[in-house]
Design an enzyme around this catalytic site. Structure first.
Site, PDB file in Angstrom:
ATOM      1  N   ARG A  51       0.841  -1.443   0.080  1.00 54.26           N
ATOM      2  CA  ARG A  51       0.020   0.037  -0.073  1.00 54.26           C
ATOM      3  C   ARG A  51       0.795   1.383   0.047  1.00 54.26           C
ATOM      4  O   ARG A  51       0.539   2.156  -0.690  1.00 54.26           O
ATOM      5  CB  ARG A  51      -0.722  -0.034   1.228  1.00 54.26           C
ATOM      6  CG  ARG A  51      -2.352  -0.600   1.011  1.00 54.26           C
ATOM      7  CD  ARG A  51      -2.679  -1.032   2.514  1.00 54.26           C
ATOM      8  NE  ARG A  51      -1.564  -2.100   2.890  1.00 54.26           N
ATOM      9  CZ  ARG A  51      -1.704  -3.386   2.396  1.00 54.26           C
ATOM     10  NH1 ARG A  51      -2.715  -3.648   1.838  1.00 54.26           N
ATOM     11  NH2 ARG A  51      -0.747  -4.247   2.793  1.00 54.26           N
ATOM     12  N   THR A  52       1.775   1.397   1.051  1.00 53.68           N
ATOM     13  CA  THR A  52       2.540   2.660   1.002  1.00 53.68           C
ATOM     14  C   THR A  52       3.247   3.005  -0.206  1.00 53.68           C
ATOM     15  O   THR A  52       2.998   4.078  -0.876  1.00 53.68           O
ATOM     16  CB  THR A  52       3.293   2.499   2.291  1.00 53.68           C
ATOM     17  OG1 THR A  52       2.567   2.299   3.381  1.00 53.68           O
ATOM     18  CG2 THR A  52       4.038   4.015   2.602  1.00 53.68           C
ATOM     19  N   LYS A  80      25.655  -2.965  -0.771  1.00 56.83           N
ATOM     20  CA  LYS A  80      27.082  -3.069  -0.558  1.00 56.83           C
ATOM     21  C   LYS A  80      27.769  -2.204   0.343  1.00 56.83           C
ATOM     22  O   LYS A  80      28.861  -1.893   0.575  1.00 56.83           O
ATOM     23  CB  LYS A  80      27.614  -2.232  -2.061  1.00 56.83           C
ATOM     24  CG  LYS A  80      27.300  -2.748  -3.442  1.00 56.83           C
ATOM     25  CD  LYS A  80      27.500  -1.802  -4.593  1.00 56.83           C
ATOM     26  CE  LYS A  80      26.982  -2.536  -5.832  1.00 56.83           C
ATOM     27  NZ  LYS A  80      27.401  -1.614  -6.827  1.00 56.83           N
ATOM     28  N   ARG A 101      11.198   4.068   3.273  1.00 54.85           N
ATOM     29  CA  ARG A 101      11.039   3.030   4.697  1.00 54.85           C
ATOM     30  C   ARG A 101      12.107   2.350   4.826  1.00 54.85           C
ATOM     31  O   ARG A 101      12.945   1.892   3.835  1.00 54.85           O
ATOM     32  CB  ARG A 101       9.826   2.305   4.047  1.00 54.85           C
ATOM     33  CG  ARG A 101       9.689   1.166   4.909  1.00 54.85           C
ATOM     34  CD  ARG A 101       8.443   0.090   4.630  1.00 54.85           C
ATOM     35  NE  ARG A 101       7.373   0.984   4.813  1.00 54.85           N
ATOM     36  CZ  ARG A 101       6.043   0.351   4.870  1.00 54.85           C
ATOM     37  NH1 ARG A 101       6.003  -0.751   4.711  1.00 54.85           N
ATOM     38  NH2 ARG A 101       4.700   1.179   4.987  1.00 54.85           N
ATOM     39  N   HIS A 129       4.936   6.097  11.619  1.00 59.23           N
ATOM     40  CA  HIS A 129       4.390   5.850  10.339  1.00 59.23           C
ATOM     41  C   HIS A 129       3.548   6.940   9.785  1.00 59.23           C
ATOM     42  O   HIS A 129       2.514   6.962   9.677  1.00 59.23           O
ATOM     43  CB  HIS A 129       3.719   4.488  10.082  1.00 59.23           C
ATOM     44  CG  HIS A 129       3.557   4.166   8.646  1.00 59.23           C
ATOM     45  ND1 HIS A 129       3.666   5.028   7.657  1.00 59.23           N
ATOM     46  CD2 HIS A 129       3.105   2.830   8.142  1.00 59.23           C
ATOM     47  CE1 HIS A 129       3.277   4.316   6.343  1.00 59.23           C
ATOM     48  NE2 HIS A 129       3.083   2.924   6.851  1.00 59.23           N
TER      49      HIS A 129
HETATM   50  C1  NCD Z   1       1.633  -0.988   8.039  1.00 52.32           C
HETATM   51  C2  NCD Z   1       3.215  -0.603   8.422  1.00 52.32           C
HETATM   52  O1  NCD Z   1       4.096  -0.698   7.344  1.00 52.32           O
HETATM   53  O2  NCD Z   1       3.636  -0.214   9.618  1.00 52.32           O
HETATM   54  N1  NCD Z   1       1.320  -1.172   6.985  1.00 52.32           N
HETATM   55  C3  NCD Z   1       1.124  -0.124   6.079  1.00 52.32           C
HETATM   56  O3  NCD Z   1       1.961   0.622   5.761  1.00 52.32           O
HETATM   57  N2  NCD Z   1      -0.216   0.069   5.691  1.00 52.32           N
HETATM   58  C4  NCD Z   1       1.221  -1.964   9.272  1.00 52.32           C
HETATM   59  C5  NCD Z   1       1.789  -3.339   9.013  1.00 52.32           C
HETATM   60  O4  NCD Z   1       2.707  -3.587   8.256  1.00 52.32           O
HETATM   61  O5  NCD Z   1       1.352  -3.978   9.846  1.00 52.32           O
END
Ligand code: NCD
Length: 304
Positions: A51-52, A80, A101, A129
């Site tokens: 999703r993200t 590396k 991320r 997040h």
């Molecule tokens: C979440 C995350 O990555 O923290 N997912 C997301 O970005 N929608 C929640 C999860 O991974 O459980």
């Protein structure tokens, strides 16, 4: 130049503006379809994501911009031994904005100190997040119409669930919000979250292991997955993973107006038979995520 590392980097007024822009984009997408022409978003994902990452990329494409990036650390120079600081300096030469991320808490903050373009924290370890929280806030706004006077139940892995930490921080700024923190003892909200966001403002909260006894009180039930990748020991994960499974039976005593949110991915914690319940909004939530990310990109690129 602004980055978004922590949800509290944004004031309440700025969040209201982002929600306003996201709603306008939903209603008039054509107004925005070329607004980022010639701009590039880099998605630097050192951890798995569906999703993200894809909603960020869809967001940039729908604004008329382009995307580049990587979706696993192994396909980047991290394999590396390159540092996130060096990667941030270099990618600043190729992109106008970066969504990152990383499994290490604080990595996007470190990147933002060296980058010459805005950095968006797209999840750092078990910490924060903020763009999921913007997604959650837009969902609450659209589905409940207010952030005030809500009783919010957060259920599951409140220790490692980074979305939970950012959401508590954000909601703690609204009036008369009450939290019910539902988790096994081992997966309780970390003390720093209570010390920073709840205790200084005397925000009402209770901790319990029992979902069924509190479900009738809730306006929002925010379910989360047990974060397997952050456990030190597989046996603990196996013991805890199915502790909460939301079923239609458990929803019988819940308010008809309660909304069920989940950042997703879901593992077992919500039975698929709940999906058709009108209170289940977690799939719509993923669509809201794209629109709020469009609004955020516009803000940080200062095109709006
Ligand atoms: C979440 C995350 O990555 O923290 N997912 C997301 O970005 N929608 C929640 C999860 O991974 O459980």
């Amino acid at each position: 130049m602004r980055s978004l590392i922590d949800i509290l980097d944004l004031s309440k007024e700025e969040i209201d503006d982002l929600i306003g822009t996201a709603c306008d984009i939903m209603d008039h997408p054509e107004k925005y379809s070329e607004i980022c022409k010639g701009k590039k978003l880099a998605t630097l994902f050192y951890e798995p994501s569906t999703r993200t990452r894809l909603s960020f990329e869809a967001a940039m494409y729908e604004l008329g911009g382009n995307c580049l990036g990587f979706s696993e650390a192994n396909s980047s120079s991290a394999a590396k031994g390159e540092s996130v600081s060096d990667t941030a300096i270099i990618v600043s030469n190729y992109a106008d904005i970066i969504a990152m991320r990383h499994p290490k808490e604080g990595a996007p903050l470190v990147a933002s100190m060296k980058a010459s373009v805005p950095i968006i924290n797209a999840g750092d370890g078990g910490h924060n997040h903020p763009t999921q929280t913007l997604t959650d806030l837009l969902t609450i706004y659209k589905e409940c119409g207010t952030f005030d006077n809500l009783t919010v139940g957060l259920c599951g892995d409140l220790k490692f669930g980074r979305t939970v930490h950012s959401l508590i921080a954000a909601l703690s700024r609204y009036t008369n919000v009450k939290f019910i923190l539902i988790s096994p003892d081992e997966l309780k909200v970390p003390d720093y979250v209570k010390d920073q966001y709840l205790d200084p403002k005397n925000i009402e909260y209770m901790e319990t292991e029992d979902l069924e006894s509190v479900i009738p009180e809730l306006d929002i039930l925010y379910m989360t997955r047990v974060q397997r990748e952050r456990f030190f020991n597989e046996a603990d994960y196996i013991r805890l993973k199915n502790r909460y499974i939301l079923t239609p039976q458990k929803l019988v005593t819940a308010k008809k107006t309660m909304k069920i949110l989940h950042p997703l991915p879901r593992v077992n914690e919500i039975s698929v038979s709940v999906d058709s319940d009108p209170r289940a909004v977690y799939f719509r939530q993923t669509l809201y995520g794209k629109f709020i990310r469009m609004a955020l990109i516009l803000k940080l690129l200062e095109v709006q």
